[in-house]
Design a protein around this motif. Structure first.
Motif, mmCIF file in Angstrom:
data_model
loop_
_atom_site.group_PDB
_atom_site.id
_atom_site.type_symbol
_atom_site.label_atom_id
_atom_site.label_comp_id
_atom_site.label_asym_id
_atom_site.label_seq_id
_atom_site.Cartn_x
_atom_site.Cartn_y
_atom_site.Cartn_z
ATOM 1 N N ARG A 215 -8.132 2.196 -0.975
ATOM 2 C CA ARG A 215 -7.012 1.484 -1.605
ATOM 3 C C ARG A 215 -6.899 0.066 -1.053
ATOM 4 O O ARG A 215 -7.107 -0.167 0.134
ATOM 5 C CB ARG A 215 -5.702 2.238 -1.381
ATOM 6 C CG ARG A 215 -5.606 3.539 -2.158
ATOM 7 C CD ARG A 215 -4.422 4.373 -1.698
ATOM 8 N NE ARG A 215 -4.268 5.592 -2.502
ATOM 9 C CZ ARG A 215 -4.978 6.689 -2.329
ATOM 10 N NH1 ARG A 215 -5.907 6.734 -1.359
ATOM 11 N NH2 ARG A 215 -4.785 7.749 -3.092
ATOM 12 N N THR A 217 -4.871 -3.043 0.218
ATOM 13 C CA THR A 217 -3.604 -3.358 0.877
ATOM 14 C C THR A 217 -3.581 -4.854 1.125
ATOM 15 O O THR A 217 -4.367 -5.371 1.921
ATOM 16 C CB THR A 217 -3.459 -2.611 2.218
ATOM 17 O OG1 THR A 217 -3.630 -1.205 1.998
ATOM 18 C CG2 THR A 217 -2.080 -2.854 2.823
ATOM 19 N N GLN A 221 1.655 -8.189 1.909
ATOM 20 C CA GLN A 221 2.489 -7.009 2.143
ATOM 21 C C GLN A 221 2.537 -6.669 3.630
ATOM 22 O O GLN A 221 3.604 -6.371 4.178
ATOM 23 C CB GLN A 221 1.918 -5.826 1.360
ATOM 24 C CG GLN A 221 2.590 -4.490 1.635
ATOM 25 C CD GLN A 221 1.867 -3.322 0.961
ATOM 26 O OE1 GLN A 221 1.196 -3.516 -0.053
ATOM 27 N NE2 GLN A 221 1.987 -2.150 1.527
ATOM 28 N N ILE A 222 1.396 -6.728 4.295
ATOM 29 C CA ILE A 222 1.329 -6.402 5.716
ATOM 30 C C ILE A 222 2.149 -7.390 6.531
ATOM 31 O O ILE A 222 2.947 -7.008 7.398
ATOM 32 C CB ILE A 222 -0.135 -6.399 6.186
ATOM 33 C CG1 ILE A 222 -0.923 -5.293 5.471
ATOM 34 C CG2 ILE A 222 -0.218 -6.217 7.693
ATOM 35 C CD1 ILE A 222 -2.422 -5.411 5.642
ATOM 36 N N GLU A 225 5.824 -6.771 6.077
ATOM 37 C CA GLU A 225 6.292 -5.587 6.799
ATOM 38 C C GLU A 225 6.375 -5.832 8.298
ATOM 39 O O GLU A 225 7.226 -5.251 8.990
ATOM 40 C CB GLU A 225 5.354 -4.413 6.513
ATOM 41 C CG GLU A 225 5.439 -3.914 5.076
ATOM 42 C CD GLU A 225 4.378 -2.876 4.766
ATOM 43 O OE1 GLU A 225 3.477 -2.661 5.613
ATOM 44 O OE2 GLU A 225 4.442 -2.269 3.667
ATOM 45 N N ARG A 256 -6.727 -4.027 7.996
ATOM 46 C CA ARG A 256 -5.771 -3.044 7.472
ATOM 47 C C ARG A 256 -5.917 -2.881 5.964
ATOM 48 O O ARG A 256 -5.421 -1.919 5.387
ATOM 49 C CB ARG A 256 -4.338 -3.431 7.856
ATOM 50 C CG ARG A 256 -4.060 -3.223 9.342
ATOM 51 C CD ARG A 256 -2.669 -3.601 9.750
ATOM 52 N NE ARG A 256 -1.639 -2.772 9.100
ATOM 53 C CZ ARG A 256 -0.355 -2.820 9.414
ATOM 54 N NH1 ARG A 256 0.071 -3.625 10.386
ATOM 55 N NH2 ARG A 256 0.523 -2.077 8.778
ATOM 56 N N ASN A 257 -6.592 -3.855 5.336
ATOM 57 C CA ASN A 257 -7.014 -3.661 3.949
ATOM 58 C C ASN A 257 -8.408 -3.045 4.000
ATOM 59 O O ASN A 257 -9.404 -3.739 4.206
ATOM 60 C CB ASN A 257 -7.050 -4.979 3.180
ATOM 61 C CG ASN A 257 -7.689 -4.803 1.820
ATOM 62 O OD1 ASN A 257 -7.380 -3.854 1.102
ATOM 63 N ND2 ASN A 257 -8.614 -5.673 1.474
ATOM 64 N N ALA A 329 -4.665 -3.459 -8.093
ATOM 65 C CA ALA A 329 -3.231 -3.669 -7.866
ATOM 66 C C ALA A 329 -2.457 -3.796 -9.177
ATOM 67 O O ALA A 329 -1.231 -3.918 -9.156
ATOM 68 C CB ALA A 329 -3.018 -4.925 -7.019
#
Length: 373
Positions: A215, A217, A221-222, A225, A256-257, A329
């Motif tokens: 997926r 990410t 967004q990270i 957050e 993290r993506n 997305a």
């Protein structure tokens, strides 16, 4: 296949600004799809706009030659009926933007150019219900071939730490080209294409070939957050500025993506057109839109009304667009990604687009009972 209740039939007079749009530009994009489908049909989307219902409109588009906006508008009004698309949450839809970056690149690794763009590895295999092993995440559409069957493919962090080092296809390394900046390379992955100005004087293009499958990410967004950038201030420009100010945390965020994109090299036949995307036709600046391909049928015209979006030309966005791409997305019936074009100016537009919008699908008349001609 019946039409979904997500559609609510309208008239062209209900579409704000319909008469003022440049339908001739939209027709040119539509005609490219009409020519492509002579080779291979598009898959029908789950909301019920059957590809076969486009037969008459496509045949007419292949022979028509409108010379002004009025004639092009008449073509769409002759073959289609507009229908408002209800968003999943009952509110307005959402549009974002994408573009084709232009970056300097080298055909070989050098002291300056150290970040590779990779072609599809030989051990990357397509995954579907026929070959998916028990327990594998049903989201994964790609996997890694092993003697014991397919497994999840290496993710972004593993690949950038060397999981594919030394791999080759047909005796050639996976590296298509090398870039100088890791953030530039990441945004080429996000956009799925780029024009490369090679150090040997060539101009070439890379476009999406496959992905590792995990997926997506987004870094915005990270960072939101983590409290690094307020959500309402997340743009491509603000993300780039954060990476420039925090180079030591780049891998922490980017890895993290987990999704990683593989490319194929192509030529630049017409500098005015964008890359060939998921619908297998070159994208048209300001007229091609990426949609959820599970719900919508490529080639469908969409009239998009986004009054708060003025990044394209300083005016409220009211344009007829053609569905010619998709993205991981881009999910939901009233969700679109607008192609802004090629280069930095297009990137300045695409990077700030995140606006509510109303979506109107132009449905082929054969699908609308009593529509007539």
């Amino acid at each position: 296949m019946s039409l979904s209740q997500a559609f609510s039939e309208k008239s062209f007079g209900d579409l704000p600004g319909w008469d003022e749009d440049d339908h001739l530009q939209a027709f040119a994009a539509f005609r490219r799809s009409a020519l492509y489908v002579l080779t291979k049909p598009y898959r029908s989307g789950g909301l019920g706009i059957d590809f076969n219902a486009f037969t008459e409109a496509y045949a007419a588009a292949r022979t028509a030659s409108p010379t002004d906006r009025a004639q092009a508008r008449a073509f769409f009004e002759r073959h289609f009926i507009p229908a408002h698309i209800r968003a999943e949450n009952g509110g307005a839809g959402l549009v974002t933007g994408f573009y084709e970056p232009v970056v300097d690149a080298s055909p070989v690794r050098t002291e300056r150019f150290t970040v590779p763009l990779l072609s599809r590895p030989a051990d990357l295999v397509d995954i579907d219900d026929a070959n998916r092993p028990p327990g594998m995440d049903p989201y994964l559409a790609f996997g890694r071939a092993t003697p014991n069957g397919p497994v999840e493919y290496f993710d972004r962090g593993e690949i950038e730490r060397g999981a594919l080092a030394g791999k080759a296809v047909a005796g050639k390394g996976l590296e298509i080209a090398w870039l100088a900046d890791k953030v530039d390379a990441f945004f080429v992955h996000v956009q799925g294409a780029a024009r490369l100005i090679m150090t040997d004087g060539r101009l070439c293009r890379v476009t999406y070939a496959a992905k590792s499958g995990q997926r997506f990410t987004g870094p915005g967004q990270i960072l939101s957050e983590l409290g690094e950038i307020p959500l309402e201030k997340v743009t491509m420009q603000s993300i780039r500025a954060w990476f420039k100010a925090h180079p030591d945390r780049m891998d922490e965020i980017l890895w993290r993506n987990r999704s990683y994109i593989f490319f194929r090299e192509m030529g630049v036949d017409d500098p005015e057109l964008g890359p060939i995307a998921a619908a297998k036709v070159p994208l048209t600046r300001g007229r091609s839109v990426a949609v959820d391909r599970l719900l919508h049928t490529f080639g469908t015209p969409f009239y998009i009304n986004g009054p708060s979006l003025t990044a394209f030309d300083g005016k409220p966005f009211r344009r007829l667009m053609i569905a010619q791409d998709t993205g991981s997305a881009i999910t939901g019936p009233a969700r679109g990604d607008l192609f802004a074009g090629t280069g930095d100016a297009a990137g300045d537009i695409a990077g700030v687009v995140r606006n509510p919008a109303d979506f109107y699908a132009l449905i082929p008349r054969p699908l609308v009972p009593g529509a007539g001609r």
